[in-house]
Design a protein around this motif. Structure first.
Motif, short mmCIF file in Angstrom:
data_model
loop_
_atom_site.label_atom_id
_atom_site.label_comp_id
_atom_site.label_asym_id
_atom_site.label_seq_id
_atom_site.Cartn_x
_atom_site.Cartn_y
_atom_site.Cartn_z
N ILE A 60 -10.80 1.25 -2.60
CA ILE A 60 -9.68 0.55 -1.98
C ILE A 60 -9.97 0.40 -0.49
O ILE A 60 -10.32 1.37 0.18
CB ILE A 60 -8.35 1.29 -2.19
CG1 ILE A 60 -7.98 1.29 -3.68
CG2 ILE A 60 -7.23 0.65 -1.36
CD1 ILE A 60 -6.68 2.02 -3.99
N ASN A 111 -1.04 -10.70 3.43
CA ASN A 111 -2.24 -9.92 3.19
C ASN A 111 -3.47 -10.50 3.90
O ASN A 111 -3.97 -11.56 3.52
CB ASN A 111 -2.49 -9.84 1.69
CG ASN A 111 -3.31 -8.63 1.30
OD1 ASN A 111 -3.86 -7.94 2.14
ND2 ASN A 111 -3.40 -8.39 0.00
N MET A 129 -8.45 -1.13 3.27
CA MET A 129 -7.23 -1.58 3.96
C MET A 129 -7.46 -1.65 5.46
O MET A 129 -8.19 -0.84 6.02
CB MET A 129 -6.04 -0.66 3.65
CG MET A 129 -6.22 0.78 4.02
SD MET A 129 -4.81 1.79 3.49
CE MET A 129 -5.33 3.41 4.06
N TYR A 163 -1.37 -1.06 -4.18
CA TYR A 163 -2.50 -0.15 -4.03
C TYR A 163 -1.98 1.25 -3.73
O TYR A 163 -1.24 1.44 -2.76
CB TYR A 163 -3.42 -0.62 -2.91
CG TYR A 163 -3.78 -2.09 -3.03
CD1 TYR A 163 -4.84 -2.51 -3.82
CD2 TYR A 163 -3.04 -3.07 -2.35
CE1 TYR A 163 -5.17 -3.85 -3.94
CE2 TYR A 163 -3.36 -4.41 -2.46
CZ TYR A 163 -4.42 -4.81 -3.25
OH TYR A 163 -4.74 -6.14 -3.37
N VAL A 173 0.86 -1.18 0.00
CA VAL A 173 0.00 0.00 0.00
C VAL A 173 0.90 1.23 0.00
O VAL A 173 1.70 1.41 0.92
CB VAL A 173 -0.94 0.03 1.21
CG1 VAL A 173 -1.70 1.35 1.26
CG2 VAL A 173 -1.91 -1.14 1.16
N GLU A 181 0.96 5.21 0.18
CA GLU A 181 0.19 6.41 0.51
C GLU A 181 1.08 7.64 0.27
O GLU A 181 2.04 7.87 1.00
CB GLU A 181 -0.28 6.36 1.96
CG GLU A 181 -1.25 5.21 2.24
CD GLU A 181 -1.72 5.18 3.68
OE1 GLU A 181 -2.68 5.89 4.02
OE2 GLU A 181 -1.09 4.45 4.48
N LYS A 210 -9.04 -4.09 -3.49
CA LYS A 210 -9.76 -3.04 -4.23
C LYS A 210 -10.83 -3.66 -5.09
O LYS A 210 -10.76 -4.85 -5.44
CB LYS A 210 -8.80 -2.18 -5.06
CG LYS A 210 -8.18 -2.87 -6.26
CD LYS A 210 -7.28 -1.89 -7.01
CE LYS A 210 -6.59 -2.54 -8.18
NZ LYS A 210 -5.72 -1.58 -8.93
N ASN A 232 2.96 0.56 3.38
CA ASN A 232 2.36 -0.39 4.33
C ASN A 232 2.31 0.15 5.75
O ASN A 232 2.33 -0.62 6.72
CB ASN A 232 3.07 -1.74 4.29
CG ASN A 232 2.64 -2.58 3.09
OD1 ASN A 232 1.90 -2.11 2.23
ND2 ASN A 232 3.11 -3.81 3.01
N SER A 255 -5.02 -5.39 2.27
CA SER A 255 -5.68 -4.42 1.41
C SER A 255 -6.31 -5.14 0.22
O SER A 255 -5.91 -6.24 -0.15
CB SER A 255 -4.69 -3.37 0.91
OG SER A 255 -5.36 -2.31 0.26
#
Length: 257
Positions: A238, A148, A240, A76, A44, A46, A254, A122, A252
Protein backbone atom coordinates in the motif's frame (compact mmCIF):
# COMPACT_ATOMS: atom_id res chain seq x y z
CA UNK A 1 -46.83 -5.24 -47.89
CA UNK A 2 -45.45 -1.84 -46.84
CA UNK A 3 -46.60 -2.46 -43.25
CA UNK A 4 -44.92 -5.88 -43.26
CA UNK A 5 -41.63 -4.38 -44.47
CA UNK A 6 -41.84 -1.64 -41.85
CA UNK A 7 -42.37 -4.16 -39.05
CA UNK A 8 -39.41 -6.19 -40.30
CA UNK A 9 -37.19 -3.10 -40.32
CA UNK A 10 -38.17 -2.16 -36.76
CA UNK A 11 -37.46 -5.70 -35.51
CA UNK A 12 -34.05 -5.68 -37.24
CA UNK A 13 -33.09 -2.35 -35.65
CA UNK A 14 -34.21 -3.57 -32.22
CA UNK A 15 -32.09 -6.71 -32.59
CA UNK A 16 -29.06 -4.68 -33.63
CA UNK A 17 -29.50 -2.40 -30.60
CA UNK A 18 -29.74 -5.43 -28.31
CA UNK A 19 -26.55 -6.97 -29.72
CA UNK A 20 -24.71 -3.64 -29.43
CA UNK A 21 -25.79 -3.25 -25.81
CA UNK A 22 -24.64 -6.80 -25.05
CA UNK A 23 -21.22 -6.19 -26.59
CA UNK A 24 -20.88 -2.93 -24.63
CA UNK A 25 -21.68 -4.67 -21.35
CA UNK A 26 -19.21 -7.49 -22.12
CA UNK A 27 -16.51 -4.95 -22.92
CA UNK A 28 -17.14 -3.24 -19.62
CA UNK A 29 -16.75 -6.55 -17.76
CA UNK A 30 -13.47 -7.48 -19.49
CA UNK A 31 -11.78 -4.08 -19.39
CA UNK A 32 -8.22 -4.37 -18.00
CA UNK A 33 -7.59 -3.11 -14.46
CA UNK A 34 -4.82 -0.66 -13.58
CA UNK A 35 -2.74 -0.58 -10.39
CA UNK A 36 -2.83 3.24 -10.33
CA UNK A 37 -5.49 5.33 -8.65
CA UNK A 38 -7.98 7.62 -10.38
CA UNK A 39 -8.92 11.13 -9.37
CA UNK A 40 -11.86 10.24 -7.14
CA UNK A 41 -12.60 9.62 -3.51
CA UNK A 42 -10.64 7.27 -1.29
CA UNK A 43 -10.32 6.33 2.38
CA UNK A 44 -7.16 5.35 4.26
CA UNK A 45 -7.91 3.74 7.63
CA UNK A 46 -4.96 3.56 10.04
CA UNK A 47 -5.76 1.48 13.11
CA UNK A 48 -3.51 1.58 16.19
CA UNK A 49 -4.03 -1.66 18.07
CA UNK A 50 -2.35 -4.23 20.33
CA UNK A 51 -2.72 -7.89 21.29
CA UNK A 52 -2.27 -6.79 24.90
CA UNK A 53 -5.39 -4.58 24.85
CA UNK A 54 -8.74 -6.22 25.69
CA UNK A 55 -10.63 -3.45 23.87
CA UNK A 56 -8.82 -4.05 20.59
CA UNK A 57 -10.21 -7.37 19.23
CA UNK A 58 -13.58 -5.79 18.23
CA UNK A 59 -11.70 -3.12 16.25
CA UNK A 60 -9.53 -5.76 14.58
CA UNK A 61 -12.66 -7.72 13.67
CA UNK A 62 -14.29 -4.60 12.24
CA UNK A 63 -11.28 -4.00 9.99
CA UNK A 64 -11.72 -7.50 8.59
CA UNK A 65 -15.39 -6.83 7.88
CA UNK A 66 -14.60 -3.51 6.20
CA UNK A 67 -11.82 -5.07 4.12
CA UNK A 68 -14.32 -7.60 2.77
CA UNK A 69 -17.16 -5.10 2.30
CA UNK A 70 -15.08 -2.51 0.44
CA UNK A 71 -12.70 -4.86 -1.38
CA UNK A 72 -13.68 -3.42 -4.78
CA UNK A 73 -13.52 0.21 -3.64
CA UNK A 74 -10.57 2.55 -2.86
CA UNK A 75 -10.53 1.80 0.88
CA UNK A 76 -7.07 1.03 2.28
CA UNK A 77 -6.52 -0.42 5.78
CA UNK A 78 -3.27 -0.32 7.75
CA UNK A 79 -3.15 -1.92 11.20
CA UNK A 80 -0.24 -0.65 13.30
CA UNK A 81 0.50 -2.77 16.38
CA UNK A 82 1.97 -0.47 19.04
CA UNK A 83 4.57 -1.52 21.62
CA UNK A 84 3.52 0.37 24.77
CA UNK A 85 1.26 -2.50 25.88
CA UNK A 86 4.13 -5.00 25.84
CA UNK A 87 5.16 -4.49 29.48
CA UNK A 88 1.74 -5.56 30.79
CA UNK A 89 2.25 -9.30 30.52
CA UNK A 90 2.20 -10.05 26.78
CA UNK A 91 4.57 -8.96 24.01
CA UNK A 92 2.80 -8.39 20.69
CA UNK A 93 5.07 -9.91 18.03
CA UNK A 94 3.72 -7.48 15.41
CA UNK A 95 4.41 -4.39 17.52
CA UNK A 96 7.17 -1.84 16.99
CA UNK A 97 8.40 1.46 18.38
CA UNK A 98 7.97 2.96 14.88
CA UNK A 99 4.24 2.22 14.98
CA UNK A 100 3.90 3.89 18.39
CA UNK A 101 5.87 6.89 17.13
CA UNK A 102 3.50 7.32 14.19
CA UNK A 103 0.53 7.37 16.56
CA UNK A 104 2.25 9.97 18.74
CA UNK A 105 2.83 12.15 15.68
CA UNK A 106 -0.89 12.03 14.93
CA UNK A 107 -1.66 12.98 18.53
CA UNK A 108 0.44 16.13 18.11
CA UNK A 109 -1.07 17.06 14.74
CA UNK A 110 -4.70 16.30 15.63
CA UNK A 111 -4.43 17.37 19.30
CA UNK A 112 -5.80 14.00 20.34
CA UNK A 113 -5.06 11.41 23.02
CA UNK A 114 -2.96 8.29 22.48
CA UNK A 115 -5.07 5.17 23.07
CA UNK A 116 -6.05 1.84 21.57
CA UNK A 117 -7.98 1.04 19.50
CA UNK A 118 -7.61 4.39 17.74
CA UNK A 119 -8.48 4.90 14.07
CA UNK A 120 -7.24 7.76 11.88
CA UNK A 121 -9.08 8.36 8.59
CA UNK A 122 -7.17 10.06 5.75
CA UNK A 123 -4.85 11.59 8.34
CA UNK A 124 -7.53 14.11 9.32
CA UNK A 125 -10.08 12.49 11.64
CA UNK A 126 -9.59 10.29 14.70
CA UNK A 127 -12.16 8.05 16.34
CA UNK A 128 -12.53 4.85 18.38
CA UNK A 129 -11.61 1.98 16.07
CA UNK A 130 -14.42 -0.30 17.23
CA UNK A 131 -17.24 2.26 16.74
CA UNK A 132 -18.79 0.72 13.64
CA UNK A 133 -21.32 3.49 12.91
CA UNK A 134 -18.72 6.24 13.22
CA UNK A 135 -16.21 4.30 11.11
CA UNK A 136 -18.73 3.61 8.35
CA UNK A 137 -19.81 7.25 8.34
CA UNK A 138 -16.21 8.42 8.09
CA UNK A 139 -15.55 6.08 5.17
CA UNK A 140 -18.56 7.36 3.25
CA UNK A 141 -17.57 10.99 3.90
CA UNK A 142 -14.02 10.31 2.73
CA UNK A 143 -15.15 8.55 -0.46
CA UNK A 144 -17.39 11.47 -1.34
CA UNK A 145 -15.15 14.38 -0.37
CA UNK A 146 -11.55 13.40 -1.09
CA UNK A 147 -9.55 13.67 -4.31
CA UNK A 148 -7.08 10.85 -4.86
CA UNK A 149 -3.63 11.95 -6.05
CA UNK A 150 -2.31 9.46 -8.58
CA UNK A 151 0.29 6.88 -7.54
CA UNK A 152 1.62 4.17 -9.86
CA UNK A 153 2.98 1.08 -8.10
CA UNK A 154 4.42 -2.23 -9.22
CA UNK A 155 6.06 -4.95 -7.14
CA UNK A 156 8.50 -7.75 -7.91
CA UNK A 157 9.57 -10.56 -5.58
CA UNK A 158 13.12 -11.88 -5.73
CA UNK A 159 14.84 -14.58 -3.70
CA UNK A 160 15.67 -12.27 -0.77
CA UNK A 161 13.65 -9.07 -1.16
CA UNK A 162 10.64 -7.26 -2.57
CA UNK A 163 11.28 -4.45 -5.06
CA UNK A 164 8.59 -1.78 -5.40
CA UNK A 165 8.64 0.72 -8.26
CA UNK A 166 6.74 3.96 -7.71
CA UNK A 167 5.83 7.07 -9.68
CA UNK A 168 3.75 10.13 -8.86
CA UNK A 169 3.41 13.72 -10.00
CA UNK A 170 3.24 15.07 -6.43
CA UNK A 171 6.47 16.96 -5.67
CA UNK A 172 5.54 19.30 -2.80
CA UNK A 173 8.46 19.51 -0.37
CA UNK A 174 6.05 18.96 2.56
CA UNK A 175 4.82 15.65 1.16
CA UNK A 176 6.19 12.17 1.71
CA UNK A 177 5.36 8.89 0.04
CA UNK A 178 4.83 6.02 2.48
CA UNK A 179 5.14 2.55 0.99
CA UNK A 180 4.05 -0.23 3.32
CA UNK A 181 4.38 -4.00 3.27
CA UNK A 182 1.12 -5.42 4.63
CA UNK A 183 0.12 -8.93 5.69
CA UNK A 184 -3.56 -9.35 4.87
CA UNK A 185 -4.56 -11.80 7.59
CA UNK A 186 -3.02 -13.84 10.40
CA UNK A 187 -3.78 -14.97 13.95
CA UNK A 188 -2.22 -15.46 17.39
CA UNK A 189 -2.99 -17.55 20.47
CA UNK A 190 -2.45 -15.11 23.33
CA UNK A 191 -1.08 -16.77 26.46
CA UNK A 192 -0.84 -13.88 28.92
CA UNK A 193 -2.06 -10.34 29.53
CA UNK A 194 -5.57 -8.91 29.15
CA UNK A 195 -6.39 -11.26 26.26
CA UNK A 196 -5.02 -14.41 27.91
CA UNK A 197 -6.48 -17.58 26.39
CA UNK A 198 -7.96 -15.84 23.34
CA UNK A 199 -7.35 -16.68 19.69
CA UNK A 200 -7.02 -13.30 17.99
CA UNK A 201 -7.38 -12.74 14.26
CA UNK A 202 -5.70 -9.71 12.68
CA UNK A 203 -6.17 -8.03 9.32
CA UNK A 204 -3.92 -5.73 7.26
CA UNK A 205 -0.91 -5.82 9.58
CA UNK A 206 1.86 -3.31 8.93
CA UNK A 207 5.23 -5.12 8.84
CA UNK A 208 7.59 -2.66 7.16
CA UNK A 209 7.06 0.95 6.08
CA UNK A 210 9.45 3.01 3.96
CA UNK A 211 9.31 6.80 3.66
CA UNK A 212 10.34 8.67 0.52
CA UNK A 213 10.75 12.46 0.42
CA UNK A 214 9.06 13.54 -2.81
CA UNK A 215 11.08 16.75 -3.05
CA UNK A 216 14.06 14.54 -3.95
CA UNK A 217 12.38 12.13 -6.34
CA UNK A 218 8.87 11.46 -7.68
CA UNK A 219 9.84 8.12 -9.20
CA UNK A 220 12.11 5.31 -8.15
CA UNK A 221 12.41 1.99 -6.34
CA UNK A 222 12.25 0.99 -2.69
CA UNK A 223 12.97 -2.41 -1.18
CA UNK A 224 11.73 -4.67 1.62
CA UNK A 225 13.37 -7.69 3.17
CA UNK A 226 11.39 -10.79 2.24
CA UNK A 227 9.44 -12.00 5.33
CA UNK A 228 9.80 -15.56 6.56
CA UNK A 229 7.25 -18.02 5.12
CA UNK A 230 6.23 -15.41 2.55
CA UNK A 231 3.06 -16.26 0.61
CA UNK A 232 2.29 -13.85 -2.22
CA UNK A 233 -1.47 -14.38 -1.88
CA UNK A 234 -1.48 -13.07 1.71
CA UNK A 235 0.60 -9.92 1.23
CA UNK A 236 0.23 -6.60 -0.56
CA UNK A 237 1.85 -3.20 -0.94
CA UNK A 238 0.00 0.00 0.00
CA UNK A 239 1.34 3.40 -0.98
CA UNK A 240 0.10 6.76 0.30
CA UNK A 241 1.13 10.39 -0.04
CA UNK A 242 0.96 12.44 3.16
CA UNK A 243 1.46 16.11 3.92
CA UNK A 244 3.79 15.99 6.91
CA UNK A 245 2.69 19.38 8.24
CA UNK A 246 -1.10 18.89 8.24
CA UNK A 247 -1.13 15.08 8.41
CA UNK A 248 -3.60 14.91 5.53
CA UNK A 249 -3.28 11.94 3.19
CA UNK A 250 -3.58 13.14 -0.40
CA UNK A 251 -3.73 9.86 -2.24
CA UNK A 252 -3.30 6.12 -1.93
CA UNK A 253 -2.99 2.98 -4.04
CA UNK A 254 -2.18 -0.69 -3.57
CA UNK A 255 -0.73 -3.51 -5.57
CA UNK A 256 -0.84 -7.25 -5.02
CA UNK A 257 1.81 -9.76 -6.03
Amino acid sequence: MILKNLIGTVVFIALMFTVSAFVYQENKKTAPQSTSTNNNGFAVLELFTSEGCSSCPPADKLMGEIEEKYKDQPVYILSYHVDYWNHLGWKDKFSSAENSKRQQQYAQILHSQVYTPQLIVNGKKELIGSDQDAVESSIQTALLNSNNAKIDLSAKVTEKEINVNFKTSESNSQNKLFITLVEKKTSTNVQRGENEGRHLIHWQIVHQQNQIALKNSTAGTTNFKLPENFNMNNWEIIGMIQNMKSGEILGSAKVSF
